[in-house]
Design a protein around this motif. Structure first.
Motif, short mmCIF file in Angstrom:
data_model
loop_
_atom_site.label_atom_id
_atom_site.label_comp_id
_atom_site.label_asym_id
_atom_site.label_seq_id
_atom_site.Cartn_x
_atom_site.Cartn_y
_atom_site.Cartn_z
N GLN A 1 12.08 3.09 5.82
CA GLN A 1 10.91 2.64 5.06
C GLN A 1 11.15 1.24 4.48
O GLN A 1 10.25 0.38 4.50
N THR A 2 12.36 1.02 3.98
CA THR A 2 12.68 -0.31 3.45
C THR A 2 12.67 -1.35 4.55
O THR A 2 12.16 -2.47 4.36
N LEU A 3 13.22 -1.00 5.70
CA LEU A 3 13.36 -1.95 6.79
C LEU A 3 12.02 -2.29 7.44
O LEU A 3 11.79 -3.45 7.82
N ASP B 1 0.84 -1.20 0.00
CA ASP B 1 0.00 0.00 0.00
C ASP B 1 0.88 1.26 0.00
O ASP B 1 1.69 1.46 0.92
N PRO B 2 0.76 2.14 -1.00
CA PRO B 2 1.58 3.38 -1.03
C PRO B 2 1.32 4.30 0.15
O PRO B 2 2.19 5.10 0.51
N GLU C 1 3.65 7.03 2.61
CA GLU C 1 3.29 8.41 2.89
C GLU C 1 3.23 8.67 4.39
O GLU C 1 3.72 9.69 4.89
N ALA C 2 2.62 7.73 5.13
CA ALA C 2 2.55 7.89 6.58
C ALA C 2 3.94 7.84 7.20
O ALA C 2 4.24 8.59 8.15
N ALA C 3 4.81 6.99 6.67
CA ALA C 3 6.17 6.90 7.21
C ALA C 3 6.95 8.18 6.95
O ALA C 3 7.70 8.65 7.81
N ARG C 4 6.77 8.77 5.76
CA ARG C 4 7.46 10.02 5.45
C ARG C 4 6.97 11.16 6.35
O ARG C 4 7.75 12.02 6.78
N MET C 5 5.68 11.16 6.65
CA MET C 5 5.13 12.18 7.55
C MET C 5 5.69 12.04 8.96
O MET C 5 5.83 13.03 9.70
#
Length: 322
Positions: free
Chosen positions: A227-229, A210-211, A215-219
């Motif tokens: 994000q990869t981990l 899910d993209p 987005e939530a991780a970047r916020m």
């Protein structure tokens, strides 16, 4: 209005009428055209996968070509006993097979995962497609072609690799004739050939993440590594687990085509594996019963490893294949 509400309440109070059960035969009849399409697949497995199982009994017989499989005399476990107790080369060849397969598993299995993650980070469309296409190409070349190419490139006298080494001040290396370098050459060339093709499944799995999670991780301030981990790898872990189970089942398949086209008597001590041994002893020395016993032993070990790996994967919380 009241009549409609009363009708609605009366209809909601009625017990649900169960749908009529459809028999298995009716389901088959409904999907008859799909089943017809499966007939070639069934025939393939019957003829080429299950049919040859009839010949497994050769491992328990003293097979004679003129007598045939059925008329050859029974030998019991004589060939297995010879394999484990009297064969002078069996344990060395088994060790070579395990070591080469272990190298393939440790270095070759993670390679497509890493490349798929790198492809997933590319944002320039044409460059991403070009890179994937180039990485796929070696897969479509047979080891006969690639074997000749590697022999030419890695030649200690005229090869391009050794020319570069000499230009850098190093002594030339006989990669395909030195036992210290042969296994390294096998693993690197195998990764080069299959790494691109192995990324296809992982790239398909990456598209299912899910993209909005990214987005939530970047916020929250997570960088690409986090994000990869915490998102990408867990999102494809079920695919990694299933492919790892299949790969473990091939531990004793160290790559007959590759080794047969690259090895020579100078590296038999480190390169001779079960498959090349079966080919050499079974076909050239006509010891069909003994080599069938060796092949049966290899398949039993592979099946056991699949069951064991599947059990461990399920204990770790992932989906297995059984």
């Amino acid at each position: 209005m009241k009549s409609s509400l009363s009708a609605l309440s009366s209809s909601s109070s009625r017990p649900a009428v169960p749908e009529p059960r459809v028999s298995v035969w009716e389901q088959y009849k409904k999907c008859k055209y799909l089943l017809v399409m499966l007939i070639p697949l069934f025939l393939y497995y019957l003829i080429f996968e299950y049919g040859p199982l009839y010949g497994v009994q050769i491992a328990f017989k003293d097979y004679q070509i003129r007598a045939g499989i059925w008329e050859s005399p029974w030998a019991g476990i004589k060939h297995f006993d010879y394999m484990f107790t009297a064969s002078p080369e069996f344990y060395r060849i088994l060790w070579n097979t395990v070591v080469i397969s272990f190298y393939h598993l440790i270095f070759g299995f993670p390679a497509p995962i890493l490349l798929a993650l790198l492809f997933n980070e590319l944002r320039i469309g044409w460059f991403k497609k070009l890179s994937q296409t180039i990485s796929y190409l070696p897969h479509f070349l047979s080891w006969v072609v690639l074997g000749g190419l590697l022999i030419t490139i890695l030649s200690p006298t005229t090869g391009a690799v050794n020319a570069v080494l000499e230009w850098l001040g190093f002594a030339p290396i006989y990669f395909l004739g030195d036992p210290d370098y042969f296994r390294f050459t096998l693993v690197v060339s195998s990764i080069w050939k299959e790494i691109g093709w192995g990324t296809i499944i992982y790239l398909a799995a990456l598209t299912g993440i899910d993209p909005h999670l990214y987005e939530a991780a970047r916020m929250d301030g997570a960088g690409r590594w986090k994000q990869t981990l915490h998102i990408t790898l867990p999102g494809i872990m079920h695919v990694i687990a299933i492919l790892f189970i299949f790969r473990t089942g091939q531990v004793l398949n160290a790559g007959f085509d590759q080794i047969f086209n690259l090895y020579n008597p100078a590296v038999y001590s480190v390169a001779d594996i079960l498959d090349t041994y079966v080919y050499r002893v079974g076909l050239t020395q006509l010891q069909y019963s003994f080599t069938t016993a060796v092949g049966l032993f290899k398949n039993v070990i592979a099946f056991s490893l699949v069951l064991l790996t599947n059990y461990v994967v399920k204990k770790l919380g992932q989906e297995g294949i059984l």
